[in-house]
Design a protein around this motif. Structure first.
Motif, PDB file in Angstrom:
ATOM      1  N   TYR A 135      -2.405 -24.859   9.759  1.00  0.00           N
ATOM      2  CA  TYR A 135      -1.534 -23.821  10.265  1.00  0.00           C
ATOM      3  C   TYR A 135      -1.984 -22.264  10.248  1.00  0.00           C
ATOM      4  O   TYR A 135      -2.577 -21.987   9.299  1.00  0.00           O
ATOM      5  CB  TYR A 135      -0.161 -23.869   9.686  1.00  0.00           C
ATOM      6  CG  TYR A 135       0.546 -25.259   9.585  1.00  0.00           C
ATOM      7  CD1 TYR A 135       1.504 -25.372  10.687  1.00  0.00           C
ATOM      8  CD2 TYR A 135       0.370 -26.227   8.597  1.00  0.00           C
ATOM      9  CE1 TYR A 135       2.268 -26.885  10.859  1.00  0.00           C
ATOM     10  CE2 TYR A 135       1.183 -27.531   8.713  1.00  0.00           C
ATOM     11  CZ  TYR A 135       1.927 -27.675   9.773  1.00  0.00           C
ATOM     12  OH  TYR A 135       2.492 -29.010   9.927  1.00  0.00           O
ATOM     13  N   PRO A 136      -2.044 -21.700  11.360  1.00  0.00           N
ATOM     14  CA  PRO A 136      -2.633 -20.343  11.178  1.00  0.00           C
ATOM     15  C   PRO A 136      -1.815 -19.608  10.559  1.00  0.00           C
ATOM     16  O   PRO A 136      -0.452 -19.651  10.811  1.00  0.00           O
ATOM     17  CB  PRO A 136      -2.849 -19.890  12.580  1.00  0.00           C
ATOM     18  CG  PRO A 136      -1.880 -20.881  13.383  1.00  0.00           C
ATOM     19  CD  PRO A 136      -1.765 -22.267  12.822  1.00  0.00           C
ATOM     20  N   GLN A 137      -2.101 -18.484   9.800  1.00  0.00           N
ATOM     21  CA  GLN A 137      -1.063 -17.514   8.897  1.00  0.00           C
ATOM     22  C   GLN A 137      -0.823 -16.413   9.890  1.00  0.00           C
ATOM     23  O   GLN A 137      -1.641 -15.948  10.306  1.00  0.00           O
ATOM     24  CB  GLN A 137      -1.604 -17.220   7.577  1.00  0.00           C
ATOM     25  CG  GLN A 137      -2.090 -18.646   6.920  1.00  0.00           C
ATOM     26  CD  GLN A 137      -0.734 -19.343   6.408  1.00  0.00           C
ATOM     27  OE1 GLN A 137      -0.324 -18.794   5.280  1.00  0.00           O
ATOM     28  NE2 GLN A 137      -0.488 -20.075   7.285  1.00  0.00           N
ATOM     29  N   ASP A 138       0.383 -15.715   9.796  1.00  0.00           N
ATOM     30  CA  ASP A 138       0.658 -14.584  10.288  1.00  0.00           C
ATOM     31  C   ASP A 138       1.394 -13.543   9.534  1.00  0.00           C
ATOM     32  O   ASP A 138       1.558 -13.844   8.023  1.00  0.00           O
ATOM     33  CB  ASP A 138       1.173 -14.766  11.767  1.00  0.00           C
ATOM     34  CG  ASP A 138       2.539 -15.564  11.724  1.00  0.00           C
ATOM     35  OD1 ASP A 138       3.299 -15.487  10.529  1.00  0.00           O
ATOM     36  OD2 ASP A 138       2.935 -16.252  12.752  1.00  0.00           O
ATOM     37  N   ASN A 139       1.938 -12.554   9.931  1.00  0.00           N
ATOM     38  CA  ASN A 139       2.953 -11.688   9.082  1.00  0.00           C
ATOM     39  C   ASN A 139       4.213 -12.285   8.575  1.00  0.00           C
ATOM     40  O   ASN A 139       4.943 -11.900   7.699  1.00  0.00           O
ATOM     41  CB  ASN A 139       3.189 -10.365   9.684  1.00  0.00           C
ATOM     42  CG  ASN A 139       3.819 -10.532  10.986  1.00  0.00           C
ATOM     43  OD1 ASN A 139       4.348 -11.766  11.559  1.00  0.00           O
ATOM     44  ND2 ASN A 139       4.408  -9.460  11.849  1.00  0.00           N
ATOM     45  N   TYR A 140       4.559 -13.604   9.136  1.00  0.00           N
ATOM     46  CA  TYR A 140       5.749 -14.327   8.555  1.00  0.00           C
ATOM     47  C   TYR A 140       5.442 -15.259   7.116  1.00  0.00           C
ATOM     48  O   TYR A 140       6.231 -15.624   6.669  1.00  0.00           O
ATOM     49  CB  TYR A 140       6.363 -15.228   9.749  1.00  0.00           C
ATOM     50  CG  TYR A 140       7.605 -14.721  10.209  1.00  0.00           C
ATOM     51  CD1 TYR A 140       8.878 -15.081  10.020  1.00  0.00           C
ATOM     52  CD2 TYR A 140       7.537 -13.601  11.361  1.00  0.00           C
ATOM     53  CE1 TYR A 140       9.980 -14.554  10.366  1.00  0.00           C
ATOM     54  CE2 TYR A 140       8.891 -13.140  12.032  1.00  0.00           C
ATOM     55  CZ  TYR A 140      10.022 -13.727  11.486  1.00  0.00           C
ATOM     56  OH  TYR A 140      10.941 -13.117  11.922  1.00  0.00           O
ATOM     57  N   SER A 141       4.102 -15.456   7.334  1.00  0.00           N
ATOM     58  CA  SER A 141       3.825 -16.641   5.929  1.00  0.00           C
ATOM     59  C   SER A 141       4.082 -15.910   4.743  1.00  0.00           C
ATOM     60  O   SER A 141       3.824 -14.638   4.365  1.00  0.00           O
ATOM     61  CB  SER A 141       2.198 -16.838   6.156  1.00  0.00           C
ATOM     62  OG  SER A 141       1.986 -17.150   7.490  1.00  0.00           O
ATOM     63  N   ASN A 142       5.050 -16.732   3.837  1.00  0.00           N
ATOM     64  CA  ASN A 142       5.304 -16.380   2.518  1.00  0.00           C
ATOM     65  C   ASN A 142       5.315 -17.577   1.753  1.00  0.00           C
ATOM     66  O   ASN A 142       6.317 -17.391   0.617  1.00  0.00           O
ATOM     67  CB  ASN A 142       6.473 -15.494   2.910  1.00  0.00           C
ATOM     68  CG  ASN A 142       7.702 -16.433   3.104  1.00  0.00           C
ATOM     69  OD1 ASN A 142       7.635 -17.564   3.524  1.00  0.00           O
ATOM     70  ND2 ASN A 142       9.135 -15.932   3.040  1.00  0.00           N
ATOM     71  N   LEU A 143       4.694 -18.356   1.833  1.00  0.00           N
ATOM     72  CA  LEU A 143       4.713 -19.666   0.858  1.00  0.00           C
ATOM     73  C   LEU A 143       3.918 -19.184  -0.623  1.00  0.00           C
ATOM     74  O   LEU A 143       2.698 -18.588  -0.570  1.00  0.00           O
ATOM     75  CB  LEU A 143       3.834 -20.774   1.404  1.00  0.00           C
ATOM     76  CG  LEU A 143       4.577 -21.303   2.773  1.00  0.00           C
ATOM     77  CD1 LEU A 143       3.715 -22.316   3.191  1.00  0.00           C
ATOM     78  CD2 LEU A 143       6.042 -21.678   2.358  1.00  0.00           C
ATOM     79  N   SER A 144       4.653 -19.359  -1.662  1.00  0.00           N
ATOM     80  CA  SER A 144       4.062 -19.068  -2.785  1.00  0.00           C
ATOM     81  C   SER A 144       3.488 -20.133  -3.404  1.00  0.00           C
ATOM     82  O   SER A 144       3.633 -21.314  -2.827  1.00  0.00           O
ATOM     83  CB  SER A 144       5.176 -18.608  -3.914  1.00  0.00           C
ATOM     84  OG  SER A 144       6.050 -19.858  -4.051  1.00  0.00           O
ATOM     85  N   ARG A 145       2.508 -20.100  -4.145  1.00  0.00           N
ATOM     86  CA  ARG A 145       1.611 -21.039  -4.813  1.00  0.00           C
ATOM     87  C   ARG A 145       2.771 -21.963  -5.724  1.00  0.00           C
ATOM     88  O   ARG A 145       2.294 -23.181  -5.738  1.00  0.00           O
ATOM     89  CB  ARG A 145       0.596 -20.596  -6.027  1.00  0.00           C
ATOM     90  CG  ARG A 145      -0.572 -19.875  -5.704  1.00  0.00           C
ATOM     91  CD  ARG A 145      -1.434 -19.697  -6.539  1.00  0.00           C
ATOM     92  NE  ARG A 145      -0.959 -18.655  -7.603  1.00  0.00           N
ATOM     93  CZ  ARG A 145      -0.706 -19.172  -8.762  1.00  0.00           C
ATOM     94  NH1 ARG A 145      -0.757 -20.342  -9.083  1.00  0.00           N
ATOM     95  NH2 ARG A 145      -0.159 -18.152  -9.644  1.00  0.00           N
ATOM     96  N   LYS A 146       3.663 -21.590  -6.263  1.00  0.00           N
ATOM     97  CA  LYS A 146       4.672 -22.459  -6.966  1.00  0.00           C
ATOM     98  C   LYS A 146       5.448 -23.355  -6.065  1.00  0.00           C
ATOM     99  O   LYS A 146       5.413 -24.668  -6.333  1.00  0.00           O
ATOM    100  CB  LYS A 146       5.842 -21.470  -7.667  1.00  0.00           C
ATOM    101  CG  LYS A 146       6.873 -22.106  -8.235  1.00  0.00           C
ATOM    102  CD  LYS A 146       6.350 -22.795  -9.602  1.00  0.00           C
ATOM    103  CE  LYS A 146       7.608 -23.462 -10.274  1.00  0.00           C
ATOM    104  NZ  LYS A 146       7.474 -24.267 -11.312  1.00  0.00           N
TER     105      LYS A 146
END
Length: 407
Positions: free
Chosen positions: A58-69
């Motif tokens: 999945y390409p990332q953009d300014n909406y991407s906010n997935l944390s490592r946790k």
């Protein structure tokens, strides 16, 4: 469109749905990809970065906010882990529906889907349920977005449109869902839902009703892009009654007969963690992610209906630290801070409380003070160990949230 919310009964939203034709392809569960998150703290994507998740890129953009946790939890599927308490609840619900609701040919009326991918499109999660584009439930502060078009589902209802268009009339959906939320013993960024959907044709709904042949499912009204035709009051009442019977039977199956003495009420919410915490006396939602044998072995029972009362592990002492900072002038939400604390502190963090707000009388800047309770589920924490984690939280808050520390 498929459904419109007509009325609310207790804590249950009733959706009267009208099935459309067409078939959609199913989804298959895979494993989490091995590529690390985009930064030490979170997979907050810059343009050009790619996140591999469940075998897809999945390409990332300014909406991407997935944390490592959160990424570490995707693919765990606790509800499918045999003898896990969430698996026990799921199997008990399945058994009830298989036994109580049988189709014309003696087969179970309800089909069960418990391995659908948690990565869905924003259209599936919102638009297919007629959630407006400006609805607050879409906020980045409340959801985990892979990018602007994909996200981790916030509810299992994200699959309703696909399953209805596949021709299904009655089904249960079980899965992990993801929401950015507060931190305490009842809330976790990943939890598990089980929901059911059942459709009725005119013949099925009005059979056995006096003068049923003269009744109709819909009033004389028109359909728009945002709302289907209005259902008749007779149809709505009959569906409400059927839903109430279904939920009453299920609650009786899980909890047995129970009374509220001189009080009256009706409520229903099928989150698997909440049910398991009540049924098995599990005090903290973090325990569901424990790999401690002292926890897991308590649920290895030969009969899924066997009564289990959780025997608490040793209660290790808490270590409490406060953190205060001035908020940036814009783009700050409490869920951003909670998510950051979860990412850095992991399951060492038992609770985060906002204990004080202060507005400076001259600068009008706002200060927040949070109390963070650290407690390990399996051993005693030292203040020295916690201080390292707490300092990392302070540094990350300044770096990633733009706050001004009052440390």
């Amino acid at each position: 469109m498929i459904c419109s919310t007509l009325r609310r009964v207790g804590h249950v939203h009733i959706y009267l749905v009208r099935k459309a034709s067409g078939v959609s392809k199913g989804h298959h569960q895979q494993t989490v990809g091995s590529r690390p998150a985009a930064s030490e703290f979170a997979a907050r994507g810059a343009s050009g970065n790619v996140l591999e998740l469940l075998g897809k890129s999945y390409p990332q953009d300014n909406y991407s906010n997935l944390s490592r946790k959160v990424l570490s939890r995707v693919g765990r599927n606790l509800h499918n882990q045999q003898h896990h308490p969430l698996w026990l609840i799921k199997e008990r619900v399945k058994e009830h529906f298989y036994q109580q609701y049988v189709g014309r040919f003696g087969t179970p009326l309800f089909s069960v889907y418990d391995d659908l991918s948690p990565v869905v499109t924003t259209w599936q999660n919102f638009d297919s349920l007629l959630i407006p584009a400006d609805h607050p439930s879409r906020k980045k502060g409340d959801n985990y977005y892979v990018n602007g078009t994909h996200m981790l589902r916030a509810h299992t209802s994200a699959h309703q449109w696909d399953l209805l268009h596949a021709g299904l009339d009655a089904f249960l959906v079980v899965g992990d869902v993801y929401r950015r939320d507060q931190i305490d013993s009842q809330h976790y960024p990943v939890f598990h839902q089980l929901e059911g959907v059942r459709l009725f044709s005119k013949h099925e709904l009005f059979t056995g009703i006096k003068d049923g042949e003269s009744l109709h499912l819909f009033e004389q009204s028109s359909r728009s892009a945002y709302k289907q035709e209005t259902h008749t009051m007779e149809a709505t009442k009959l569906v409400e009654f059927d839903l109430k019977q279904t939920l009453t039977r299920l609650v009786t199956h899980l909890f047995g007969d129970a009374g509220a003495q001189d009080q009256i009420g009706w409520a229903f919410g099928l989150g698997l963690e909440r049910l398991a915490m009540i049924l098995y006396d599990i005090p903290d939602i973090r325990l569901f992610w424990s790999e401690d044998e002292r926890f897991l072995k308590q649920f290895r029972v030969s009969d899924i209906n066997q009564k289990v009362k959780f025997q608490p592990l040793s209660k290790y002492p808490a270590v409490i630290n406060d953190i205060s900072f001035w908020l940036p002038s814009e783009n700050y939400t409490e869920n951003d801070f909670y998510d950051l604390v979860r990412t850095i502190g992991g399951d060492l963090v038992e609770k985060v409380e906002l204990i004080d707000k202060f507005e400076h009388p001259k600068t009008h800047k706002t200060s927040h003070c949070y109390r963070i309770t650290y407690r390990h589920m399996e051993r005693t924490l030292s203040q020295r160990e916690v201080r390292r984690v707490h300092q990392a939280v302070q540094e990350a808050a300044v770096q990633l949230l733009g706050v001004e520390g009052r440390f």
